[in-house]
Scaffold this active site. Structure first.
Site, mmCIF file in Angstrom:
data_model
loop_
_atom_site.group_PDB
_atom_site.id
_atom_site.type_symbol
_atom_site.label_atom_id
_atom_site.label_comp_id
_atom_site.label_asym_id
_atom_site.label_seq_id
_atom_site.Cartn_x
_atom_site.Cartn_y
_atom_site.Cartn_z
ATOM 1 N N GLU A 127 0.862 -1.197 0.000
ATOM 2 C CA GLU A 127 0.000 0.000 0.000
ATOM 3 C C GLU A 127 0.887 1.232 0.000
ATOM 4 O O GLU A 127 2.114 1.123 0.188
ATOM 5 C CB GLU A 127 -0.968 -0.002 1.189
ATOM 6 C CG GLU A 127 -2.171 -0.910 0.958
ATOM 7 C CD GLU A 127 -3.249 -0.812 2.025
ATOM 8 O OE1 GLU A 127 -3.086 -0.037 2.979
ATOM 9 O OE2 GLU A 127 -4.241 -1.539 1.896
ATOM 10 N N HIS A 244 -9.427 9.875 2.248
ATOM 11 C CA HIS A 244 -9.063 8.703 1.439
ATOM 12 C C HIS A 244 -9.285 9.072 -0.024
ATOM 13 O O HIS A 244 -10.354 9.549 -0.392
ATOM 14 C CB HIS A 244 -9.912 7.492 1.827
ATOM 15 C CG HIS A 244 -9.357 6.199 1.310
ATOM 16 N ND1 HIS A 244 -9.333 5.896 -0.025
ATOM 17 C CD2 HIS A 244 -8.781 5.153 1.937
ATOM 18 C CE1 HIS A 244 -8.770 4.699 -0.195
ATOM 19 N NE2 HIS A 244 -8.428 4.238 0.992
ATOM 20 N N ARG A 290 -1.401 9.322 0.934
ATOM 21 C CA ARG A 290 -2.815 9.623 0.667
ATOM 22 C C ARG A 290 -3.104 11.108 0.473
ATOM 23 O O ARG A 290 -3.944 11.477 -0.353
ATOM 24 C CB ARG A 290 -3.672 9.135 1.840
ATOM 25 C CG ARG A 290 -3.893 7.684 1.786
ATOM 26 C CD ARG A 290 -4.824 7.194 2.823
ATOM 27 N NE ARG A 290 -4.799 5.741 2.709
ATOM 28 C CZ ARG A 290 -5.371 4.915 3.538
ATOM 29 N NH1 ARG A 290 -6.027 5.380 4.584
ATOM 30 N NH2 ARG A 290 -5.312 3.626 3.349
ATOM 31 N N HIS A 351 -11.942 10.368 5.923
ATOM 32 C CA HIS A 351 -11.773 8.942 6.228
ATOM 33 C C HIS A 351 -11.307 8.670 7.658
ATOM 34 O O HIS A 351 -11.839 7.797 8.327
ATOM 35 C CB HIS A 351 -10.765 8.370 5.227
ATOM 36 C CG HIS A 351 -10.528 6.902 5.341
ATOM 37 N ND1 HIS A 351 -11.551 5.971 5.278
ATOM 38 C CD2 HIS A 351 -9.390 6.176 5.508
ATOM 39 C CE1 HIS A 351 -11.042 4.749 5.401
ATOM 40 N NE2 HIS A 351 -9.742 4.854 5.560
ATOM 41 N N ARG A 386 -1.600 9.443 8.630
ATOM 42 C CA ARG A 386 -1.508 8.033 9.025
ATOM 43 C C ARG A 386 -1.020 7.190 7.853
ATOM 44 O O ARG A 386 -1.553 7.286 6.748
ATOM 45 C CB ARG A 386 -2.875 7.527 9.478
ATOM 46 C CG ARG A 386 -2.892 6.057 9.849
ATOM 47 C CD ARG A 386 -4.268 5.653 10.317
ATOM 48 N NE ARG A 386 -5.254 5.849 9.281
ATOM 49 C CZ ARG A 386 -5.665 4.908 8.449
ATOM 50 N NH1 ARG A 386 -5.201 3.683 8.520
ATOM 51 N NH2 ARG A 386 -6.586 5.187 7.536
HETATM 52 C C1 SIN Z 1 -8.073 0.939 2.533
HETATM 53 O O1 SIN Z 1 -8.349 -0.256 2.417
HETATM 54 O O2 SIN Z 1 -7.673 1.633 1.620
HETATM 55 C C2 SIN Z 1 -8.284 1.586 3.855
HETATM 56 C C3 SIN Z 1 -7.302 1.105 4.821
HETATM 57 C C4 SIN Z 1 -6.874 2.230 5.703
HETATM 58 O O3 SIN Z 1 -7.591 3.209 5.848
HETATM 59 O O4 SIN Z 1 -5.755 2.158 6.204
#
Ligand code: SIN
Length: 539
Positions: A127, A244, A290, A351, A386
């Site tokens: 990620e 998000h 993000r 988010h 975060r």
């Molecule tokens: C996501 O699955 O993109 C959300 C996970 C998160 O907010 O860390």
């Protein structure tokens, strides 16, 4: 301007129940905390039903240094880099190190994370802003459901833990020295009850509903942050709110998250002209932090005069998509989008709150007996932003620590008797307030003036409006949940707007168009607020 209580009540004269520990919130942090209190009478309350939590909806996964190529040090470095240098290093250290143990323990309790096709190793996903694939996931994109189910099995093996649904916290109760419990609205019986407790653990999630566009369930209105604030408890880092980047955006369709792991597995972002654009904004393209991706999307929307951009999965293997992301595939299909063939319209939504009730690394707040853990708390672990998928880990690690400390607190403070004040609000009888209109106004002003991109004039305008609304909003004593929720949302908006206005720089999720760079000389620090700040009308 901010009252101590929302309702006039005499806690002694309403139906009451006594427990050792009251845990408010049934997500990962609350459930994990409860396990530490085995042997004591514990009540977990949920505002609506048991599965109505941020945890249960979590798709992407849990970041944890379990990949043989990974280390807690690398996880630490990535967390600090995304947090833009104002994380509390002690909290981050605990997160990345204790996190490994907490996840292994969860696996022992029955939580099944997905493995690679041979079944011999966990299937770690990449990620944004992680140095390597580090994210464990379960049931494809239903990680939260698997974790909640495993924790519920564990919790239900402990006979002293009770769970009560449909319990909305109106006010925390303290005797001036120590927390003594909470006043709840029991929505199943439409009455008000007092739960007397020797400790209270707040584990109720964030406050995403303060914004017009959010991934958070409708119940996430920041009730505990606001109730604690009314009691004089410190809130911290309230200007740092994460958006998000990729949330499904179609008229009338719930704002459904399209997990970051979709981009981690190869999806790209294109604008309404079909052009890939992230290369203009960051070398890590779709896997930039993000805040960077969210701002890039907003700018592309503006540049192309469009209300969304698109996620494109068409180069990915269709069978893989259906197996890896069954929840997202099926949800989108219900609205006519086959994500293996069609572009997914997305845009950023509110988010996750990095800020919240200030705690130490054991979950202790500034009010004796009140603990907080998970998103409702601010340990400083996230700093200004975060790292993706650190929140489930945070809930596990700091939930366990808060539970342990709460138990110690009960053992050390065995005081039996105390007296409770009667709460009388000086309200204006007959004052008429349209709750729906007020809530709508709060949400749209937050979104417009305290959103992804902020500037001093817009923040000042928001504060001026709030000062006017604040002259009457607490003169009404509501007798309905939506009224109390709206008063809570107002408090959090007020603190967030002031925190954002005062921070005259950009850092992490807080972006100021009028101060687009970080200013370490003045601002490499964190801001705290108590209600005393609002004694006079400010700014
Ligand atoms: C996501 O699955 O993109 C959300 C996970 C998160 O907010 O860390």
């Amino acid at each position: 301007m901010i009252p101590n209580y929302l309702v006039s009540i005499d806690p002694v004269h309403i139906p009451s129940e006594k427990v050792d520990c009251l845990i408010i919130g049934g997500g990962i942090a609350g459930l994990r905390a409860a396990v530490e209190l085995a042997g004591l009478r514990v009540l977990i309350t949920c505002k609506n039903y048991l599965y109505d939590s941020g945890t249960y909806n979590a798709q992407g996964g849990v970041a944890v240094a379990l990949n043989p190529k990974d280390s807690p040090q690398s996880h630490f470095n990535d967390t600090i880099a995304v947090g833009c240098g104002i994380n509390d290093p002690a909290a981050v250290n605990i997160l990345v190190n204790d996190g490994v143990e907490r996840v292994k323990e969860l696996i022992q309790w029955g939580c099944k994370f997905d493995r690679n096709p041979n079944g011999d190793e966990y299937d770690f996903t990449q990620e944004a802003a992680h140095s390597l694939p580090r994210i464990l996931h379960a049931r494809g994109d239903a990680t939260g459901k698997e974790i909640v189910d495993a924790l519920l099995v564990k919790v239900s093996s402990i006979p002293e833990i009770q769970i009560q649904t449909g319990f909305f916290l109106i006010d925390l109760v303290s005797d001036g020295e120590c927390i003594r419990g909470g006043i709840f609205y029991d929505s199943s019986h439409s009455n008000i009850v007092f739960i007397q407790a020797r400790v209270v653990i707040a584990a109720s999630g964030g406050f995403g509903q303060v914004f017009q566009e959010t991934t958070n369930p409708s119940s996430i209105t920041g009730d505990l942050q606001a109730a604690a604030f009314r009691k004089g408890v410190v809130l911290e880092d309230m200007e740092f709110y994460q958006f998000h980047p990729t949330v499904l955006y179609m008229a009338g369709v719930p704002r459904f998250l399209i997990s970051e792991s979709v981009r981690g597995e190869g999806a790209i972002l294109v604008n309404s002209k079909g052009e890939r654009f992230m290369n203009i904004y960051h070398p890590d393209m779709e896997l930039a932090p993000r805040d960077v991706v969210s701002r890039a999307i907003i700018r592309e929307m503006r540049r192309t005069n469009s209300n969304c951009v698109y996620l494109d999965l068409r180069k990915m293997n269709g069978n893989f998509i259906v197996k890896r992301f069954p929840g997202i595939y099926n949800f989108c299909l219900e609205y006519g989008i086959d994500i293996t063939k069609n572009l997914i319209p997305v845009r950023p939504c509110a988010h996750y709150a990095m800020g919240g009730i200030a705690t130490d690394i054991f979950g202790k707040t500034t009010l004796p007996g009140l603990f907080a853990c998970g998103e409702v708390a601010c340990t400083g672990v996230h700093g200004a932003n975060r790292l993706a998928s650190n929140s489930l880990l945070e809930g596990l690690v700091f939930g366990a620590r808060a539970g342990k400390k709460a138990k110690e607190f009960i053992e050390l403070n065995n005081k039996g008797s105390f007296s409770l004040p009667r709460y009388k609000i000086d309200h204006q009888p007959g004052l008429s307030i349209d709750v729906y209109d007020l809530q709508k106004s709060i949400k749209s002003l937050t979104w417009k003036n305290v959103g992804i991109e902020r500037d001093g004039d817009e923040l000042h305008e928001a504060i001026e409006k709030l000062n006017i609304w604040g002259r009457y909003i607490f003169l009404k004593e509501f007798s309905s949940q939506d009224g109390w929720e709206t008063q809570n949302m107002f408090i959090l908006f007020l603190v967030m707007a002031h925190a954002a206005y005062l921070r005259t720089e950009s850092r992490g999720a807080h972006f100021r168009k009028d101060f687009p760079y970080s200013n370490d000389d003045i601002w490499k620090k964190r801001q705290t607020f108590t209600k005393d700040f609002f004694k006079k009308e400010t700014l």
